[in-house]
Each structure stands twice: as C-alpha cells, then as structure tokens.
Design an enzyme around this catalytic site. Sequence first.
Site, PDB file in Angstrom:
ATOM      1  N   GLY A  20      46.459  56.302   9.179  1.00 42.64           N
ATOM      2  CA  GLY A  20      45.108  56.666   8.723  1.00 42.64           C
ATOM      3  C   GLY A  20      44.077  56.401   9.807  1.00 42.64           C
ATOM      4  O   GLY A  20      43.005  55.865   9.537  1.00 42.64           O
ATOM      5  N   ALA A  21      44.397  56.825  11.042  1.00 44.34           N
ATOM      6  CA  ALA A  21      43.558  56.469  12.194  1.00 44.34           C
ATOM      7  C   ALA A  21      42.492  57.500  12.508  1.00 44.34           C
ATOM      8  O   ALA A  21      41.754  57.343  13.475  1.00 44.34           O
ATOM      9  CB  ALA A  21      44.451  56.265  13.427  1.00 44.34           C
ATOM     10  N   SER A 149      42.885  43.949   0.157  1.00 49.83           N
ATOM     11  CA  SER A 149      41.500  44.127  -0.292  1.00 49.83           C
ATOM     12  C   SER A 149      41.135  42.980  -1.223  1.00 49.83           C
ATOM     13  O   SER A 149      42.022  42.359  -1.837  1.00 49.83           O
ATOM     14  CB  SER A 149      41.409  45.455  -1.062  1.00 49.83           C
ATOM     15  N   TYR A 174      44.513  50.842  -8.316  1.00 47.61           N
ATOM     16  CA  TYR A 174      44.134  50.504  -6.937  1.00 47.61           C
ATOM     17  C   TYR A 174      44.402  49.013  -6.690  1.00 47.61           C
ATOM     18  O   TYR A 174      44.993  48.642  -5.670  1.00 47.61           O
ATOM     19  CB  TYR A 174      42.658  50.831  -6.676  1.00 47.61           C
TER      20      TYR A 174
HETATM   21  N1  LIG Z   1      36.214  50.386   3.124  1.00 50.97           N
HETATM   22  C1  LIG Z   1      36.343  49.280   2.418  1.00 50.97           C
HETATM   23  O1  LIG Z   1      35.359  48.661   1.970  1.00 50.97           O
HETATM   24  C2  LIG Z   1      37.702  48.728   2.119  1.00 50.97           C
HETATM   25  C3  LIG Z   1      37.781  47.566   1.344  1.00 50.97           C
HETATM   26  C4  LIG Z   1      39.025  47.004   1.107  1.00 50.97           C
HETATM   27  C5  LIG Z   1      40.171  47.568   1.636  1.00 50.97           C
HETATM   28  N2  LIG Z   1      40.079  48.724   2.364  1.00 50.97           N
HETATM   29  C6  LIG Z   1      41.337  49.303   2.878  1.00 50.97           C
HETATM   30  O2  LIG Z   1      41.176  49.705   4.209  1.00 50.97           O
HETATM   31  C7  LIG Z   1      42.068  50.769   4.500  1.00 50.97           C
HETATM   32  C8  LIG Z   1      41.344  51.872   5.251  1.00 50.97           C
HETATM   33  O3  LIG Z   1      40.384  52.445   4.385  1.00 50.97           O
HETATM   34  P1  LIG Z   1      38.994  53.040   4.885  1.00 50.97           P
HETATM   35  O4  LIG Z   1      37.935  52.245   4.216  1.00 50.97           O
HETATM   36  O5  LIG Z   1      38.973  53.191   6.362  1.00 50.97           O
HETATM   37  O6  LIG Z   1      39.035  54.462   4.151  1.00 50.97           O
HETATM   38  P2  LIG Z   1      38.845  55.958   4.715  1.00 50.97           P
HETATM   39  O7  LIG Z   1      37.692  56.038   5.629  1.00 50.97           O
HETATM   40  O8  LIG Z   1      38.870  56.803   3.492  1.00 50.97           O
HETATM   41  O9  LIG Z   1      40.179  56.191   5.555  1.00 50.97           O
HETATM   42  C9  LIG Z   1      41.419  56.229   4.927  1.00 50.97           C
HETATM   43  C10 LIG Z   1      42.446  56.791   5.878  1.00 50.97           C
HETATM   44  O10 LIG Z   1      43.713  56.836   5.201  1.00 50.97           O
HETATM   45  C11 LIG Z   1      44.232  58.159   5.331  1.00 50.97           C
HETATM   46  N3  LIG Z   1      45.145  58.503   4.247  1.00 50.97           N
HETATM   47  C12 LIG Z   1      44.895  58.580   2.922  1.00 50.97           C
HETATM   48  N4  LIG Z   1      45.996  58.985   2.268  1.00 50.97           N
HETATM   49  C13 LIG Z   1      46.965  59.158   3.205  1.00 50.97           C
HETATM   50  C14 LIG Z   1      48.305  59.596   3.174  1.00 50.97           C
HETATM   51  N5  LIG Z   1      48.903  59.972   2.028  1.00 50.97           N
HETATM   52  N6  LIG Z   1      49.012  59.644   4.329  1.00 50.97           N
HETATM   53  C15 LIG Z   1      48.425  59.319   5.504  1.00 50.97           C
HETATM   54  N7  LIG Z   1      47.143  58.925   5.596  1.00 50.97           N
HETATM   55  C16 LIG Z   1      46.431  58.856   4.467  1.00 50.97           C
HETATM   56  C17 LIG Z   1      43.008  59.053   5.342  1.00 50.97           C
HETATM   57  O11 LIG Z   1      43.339  60.335   5.820  1.00 50.97           O
HETATM   58  P3  LIG Z   1      42.404  61.632   5.480  1.00 50.97           P
HETATM   59  O12 LIG Z   1      41.180  61.511   6.324  1.00 50.97           O
HETATM   60  O13 LIG Z   1      43.276  62.781   5.849  1.00 50.97           O
HETATM   61  O14 LIG Z   1      42.094  61.554   4.008  1.00 50.97           O
HETATM   62  C18 LIG Z   1      42.133  58.236   6.286  1.00 50.97           C
HETATM   63  O15 LIG Z   1      42.569  58.437   7.605  1.00 50.97           O
HETATM   64  C19 LIG Z   1      42.669  51.183   3.162  1.00 50.97           C
HETATM   65  O16 LIG Z   1      43.972  50.655   3.044  1.00 50.97           O
HETATM   66  C20 LIG Z   1      41.749  50.561   2.128  1.00 50.97           C
HETATM   67  O17 LIG Z   1      42.414  50.271   0.923  1.00 50.97           O
HETATM   68  C21 LIG Z   1      38.877  49.305   2.628  1.00 50.97           C
END
Ligand SMILES: NC(=O)c1ccc[n+]([C@@H]2O[C@H](COP(=O)([O-])OP(=O)(O)OC[C@H]3O[C@@H](n4cnc5c(N)ncnc54)[C@H](OP(=O)(O)O)[C@@H]3O)[C@@H](O)[C@H]2O)c1
Length: 301
Positions: A20-21, A149, A174
Amino acid sequence: MSWTMKQVPSQSGRIAVVTGANIGLGYETALALAGKGCTVVLACRNAAKADAARAAILAQHPKARIECLTLDLGSLKSVRAFAAAYKKRHATLDLLINNAGIMMPPYTLSEDGFESQLAANYLGHFALTGLLLPLINKTPNARIVSLSSLAHKWSGIRFHDLNATRRYDKRLAYGQSKLACLMFAYELQRRLTRAGCATLSVAAHPGVSATNLFQHLPKAVQLFAPLTELVFQSASGGAQPTLYAALGDDIRGGDYCGPQSLGEMRGAPGKVGSSRRSRDEAVAARLWAVSQELTGVRYLE
Ligand SMILES: NC(=O)c1ccc[n+]([C@@H]2O[C@H](COP(=O)([O-])OP(=O)(O)OC[C@H]3O[C@@H](n4cnc5c(N)ncnc54)[C@H](OP(=O)(O)O)[C@@H]3O)[C@@H](O)[C@H]2O)c1
C-alpha cells in the site's frame, strides 16, 4: 530525545517491500526509506497509482532505487504471484512493511470469500509474510513490521463469525482485523524465537493521521477531514512509528511503536502498550492455526 529519521544511517544495499505504498502512510514510509538509500519495492494493487508514486519519490530523490510490483492483498492468487515475482528478482529482503489497509467499507467478500477488511488488512499479510519468510530469514538484521491501530481495542477475534457472514458491524470488523495484525506480530515473534531465527517481528500504529483511510466514513464526518492534520498528525507524522519500528536501534522483537502524545493519537514515536486481549497467547495460537487453514500458507508450525 525523541527518535527521528535523522539518526538513521544510510540504508544503501538494503531492500524494503512496502504494501500500500502509493499513498498515505505507505507512501511516506517508502519515501523516507528511499531517502536513506534503501531499495524500495512499492507493493500496490493499482499499477498506475504505483507508477505515479514512484515518479513522485524520484522527483524528490532522483537516485532512489524504486520498483513497482503488483499486489492485491484481497486475492491470495495475487499474493502468491507477488511473492513468486519478488523471489525471481531478489534473493534477500531486509524490511517487510505490512502497511496496506482499508477501514469500514460496505460489506463485501474478497475473491477468496473473506470479509474484505480481514482479507486485505490481515489474511493477505499473513500469507505474504509466510511466502517471503524463507528469504527474509536468510537476510541479516531483517525486520517485519505489521500495522495495527488504536482500533485494536474495539473488538475481540470473533472466531464464531470471523467473516461477519451473520452480522456485519464495519467498526467491529475493522477492530478485529487490526487486533489480528497486532496479535500476528506478537505471535510471529514468539515463533521466530522458538525456531531460532534472528528476524524481528514488530508492530506499529500511526495514531490518527490525515490519509485516504477515512473515505468510507459518513460524508458529514469527512467534512472535518481537513482538520485531522491540524488536530492530530500528517501522513508523514503517522509514518514515524512504522519507521522507528523498522529502523530504530533499540527495537526488540515484539515491540509495539506508536505516537506518544494526546492518548497516542499524535506526537513523536516511541514504544507503547496494547490491550490485555492482544497479549492472549492461546487466542493468538488459534488465530495462527485458523489463518493457515484459510490461506493455505503454513509456516513456523
Ligand atoms: N490513517 C490513520 O489514522 C490510521 C490509523 C490507524 C491505523 N492505520 C493503518 O495504517 C495503514 C495505512 O493506512 P493509511 O492511513 O495510509 O490509508 P490510505 O491512505 O487509505 O492507504 C491505504 C493503502 O492500502 C492500499 N490497499 C487497500 N486495499 C488493498 C489491497 N487489497 N491490496 C493492496 N493494497 C491495498 C491502498 O491502495 P489504493 O490506493 O489502491 O486503495 C493504499 O495504498 C492501514 O493498515 C491502516 O489500518 C491508519
């Protein structure tokens, strides 16, 4: 003094896979690793988005070594294809960053029949890690970082209805997936230790960070999204606990890293605690067994 990337030495000669980079925390993690000279494999489900991320990283670090390799964590077939393609290109893997995730989407099943959050956030990473582990274990000082999380406290592991076929509560689902990621990180470390492997398994959470993750929340809530970065933290800030877990020199196997201010929602990265439920070794062992059955990927038994 707080940990920062400034104290990290050159990572030249090392390789990282970041799932998810293309955006959000994964992008910021890849950017920071590339800035230190690490070769970074962008493991993304959408090739065009991965290419755009690669171009954006190269714009900041023209000499960076960035590769794109397609990975859809919601498809075990894709996970297997990714692992096979990676092994063809590389003989080692220093850092596996299990970052990709989705939060609270409408109910859908993956092509393998798993609830979509369980599939993408947890089971896909379980399978990916197992398939890459022989190569990771051959690499000195390797680490596997799993993203959890604060939401890991929202649910237990609901073995009686893991895929929410009877009742779908998107928030609980989730929470379950993020608890599974954390329990996996701890259980993986216990199994690595038992097997005499030097690889470290660690976990991280970003607090609350301004990313696309909130796209499935109600529109009214999303109106406040621009404030997230002001009140909580940026995607770059949210990536710091992941980077600390991956690169900090005081990190031990089984550590959990997160922000240290405002109830762990923002701030400099450090080591944090987790719920009693996340430490339940019997549940973790059962989850491991079930995950092996569901994915067909068996390791460290
Ligand atoms: N942001 C927060 O406050 C927060 C808090 C707690 C934990 N997290 C965790 O941090 C991690 C990163 O999240 P983020 O906040 O950076 O969210 P984000 O901006 O929505 O990025 C998520 C990434 O995961 C990819 N992804 C989703 N489904 C996938 C799949 N089936 N196969 C491959 N890639 C997939 C997305 O690809 P697409 O662009 O193609 O959709 C995107 O690259 C997650 O595990 C999330 O649970 C985030």
